[in-house]
Design an enzyme around this catalytic site. Structure first.
Site, mmCIF file in Angstrom:
data_model
loop_
_atom_site.group_PDB
_atom_site.id
_atom_site.type_symbol
_atom_site.label_atom_id
_atom_site.label_comp_id
_atom_site.label_asym_id
_atom_site.label_seq_id
_atom_site.Cartn_x
_atom_site.Cartn_y
_atom_site.Cartn_z
ATOM 1 N N THR A 34 -3.084 13.828 5.415
ATOM 2 C CA THR A 34 -3.124 13.095 6.674
ATOM 3 C C THR A 34 -4.521 12.801 7.191
ATOM 4 O O THR A 34 -5.428 13.615 7.095
ATOM 5 C CB THR A 34 -2.392 13.863 7.807
ATOM 6 O OG1 THR A 34 -1.147 14.338 7.342
ATOM 7 C CG2 THR A 34 -2.162 13.002 9.007
ATOM 8 N N ARG A 40 10.349 12.685 -0.761
ATOM 9 C CA ARG A 40 10.004 13.517 0.383
ATOM 10 C C ARG A 40 9.190 12.723 1.407
ATOM 11 O O ARG A 40 8.294 11.973 1.076
ATOM 12 C CB ARG A 40 9.198 14.723 -0.075
ATOM 13 C CG ARG A 40 8.801 15.697 1.056
ATOM 14 C CD ARG A 40 7.386 15.466 1.554
ATOM 15 N NE ARG A 40 6.929 16.511 2.499
ATOM 16 C CZ ARG A 40 5.773 16.495 3.129
ATOM 17 N NH1 ARG A 40 4.916 15.502 2.929
ATOM 18 N NH2 ARG A 40 5.446 17.465 3.958
ATOM 19 N N GLY A 45 -1.209 19.424 8.242
ATOM 20 C CA GLY A 45 -0.667 20.647 7.674
ATOM 21 C C GLY A 45 0.734 20.431 7.121
ATOM 22 O O GLY A 45 1.061 19.349 6.645
#
Length: 322
Positions: free
Chosen positions: A180, A208, A232
């Site tokens: 990210t 996913r 995370g």
């Protein structure tokens, strides 16, 4: 009838006290704007692109889109866009979302062969009645809007994937395998916007989708209060609607850092064995104040404002000041 009058009277008194509180406390009413903050060290060049717009009085929405396009196009950033780590099938699949000051938002997930998912997400917001498009539908929309189809799997990422296939060790989301870029901006007009984009966890299962394209989980903006983004293990942000939680904690009076810390601590309490995971939040409020907090040490974030650029080590539950 009297109870309604009493309620209105109490509301008026509470509002008046709230307006007086900063003055009574001697707090400054100056707003730190414009400002842009983003996750990780690759946020530094991303912030510079955003700053080119903000320093000229441009809109926060334009700034965050332009900013995160930088790592999306950089093959050296292995967790975002072009050159990102593939999934178990060797496919680079991208997720992104964007949100403006008016609660408008757009998102794409499981998008393949398109380099700039953040710009596709913005067009979903602006040109469709929907918030999210996924998979082949997102790709079809992107091609219809003039985006070019291209191979996003670089030779370096393919070589790493081939090596991974030999032992197929599950990659935990941690300091080595973070994903990210999330970016938040407050413009000269005092409006907030945010963007989040990723190629997701390395060698994830095909199909996913993490928190990054999910409004409220990986990104949330409330122009009355502030904005938050996350990094995370996306599954944990989804389970807790983490960024919405951070914004609501700021609404209740927490500073950006306090809100991020309270959200991390809540997740840690529920996990029990939290030490093996990484979750981090970055927040920016309407006053231009910012802060971050995470479970593991090693999380940093970039800031760009009138006084210059900084890369700041975030505080963490396990490591204190990283």
């Amino acid at each position: 009838m009297s109870s309604r009058r009493d309620f209105l009277k109490l509301s008026a008194i509470t509002g008046a006290v709230g307006m007086l509180m900063p003055k009574l406390a001697g707090a400054s009413t100056k707003v730190n704007k414009p400002i842009v903050v983003s996750t990780w060290e690759h946020g530094t060049p991303a912030n510079e692109a955003a700053w080119q717009i903000l320093e000229k009085g441009g809109r926060a929405l334009d700034a965050v889109e332009a900013g995160v396009r930088v790592p999306e196009a950089d093959p050296k950033v292995r967790t975002v866009g072009y050159g990102g780590y593939p999934d178990r099938n060797g496919k680079v699949t991208l997720d992104a979302c964007i949100m403006d000051e008016n609660m408008n938002c757009g998102s794409v997930a499981f998008l393949q062969d398109i380099k700039h998912p953040i710009s596709v997400a913005r067009l979903v917001m602006e040109k469709t009645p929907h918030v999210m498009l996924v998979g082949d539908g997102a790709k079809q929309f992107a091609l219809e809007q003039g985006f070019k189809e291209e191979n996003l799997l670089t030779s370096e990422s393919e070589a790493d994937w081939q090596q991974w296939l030999k032992d197929q060790k599950v990659q935990m989301i941690n300091i080595e395998n973070h994903d990210t870029i999330g970016m938040l901006a407050l413009d000269e007009a005092g409006n907030l916007s945010g963007a989040c984009t990723t190629s997701g966890a390395a060698y994830k299962m095909h199909g996913r989708v993490g928190d990054s394209p999910l409004i409220g989980a990986g990104l949330y903006v409330d122009n009355e209060v502030g904005a938050a983004t996350a990094t995370g293990m996306g599954e944990l942000m989804i389970k807790t609607v983490g960024c919405h939680l951070v914004v609501e904690l700021m609404r209740q009076g927490a500073s950006p850092e306090q809100a991020c810390r309270q959200a991390v601590e809540r997740i840690a309490r529920k996990l029990g064995d939290y030490a093996q995971f990484q979750v981090g939040f970055l927040a920016l409020n309407k006053r231009g104040e910012y802060g971050a907090y995470c479970i593991q040490s090693g999380f940093n974030y970039a800031v760009r404002q009138q006084s210059g650029a900084q890369l700041i080590d975030g505080k963490s539950l396990l490591g204190g000041q990283a």
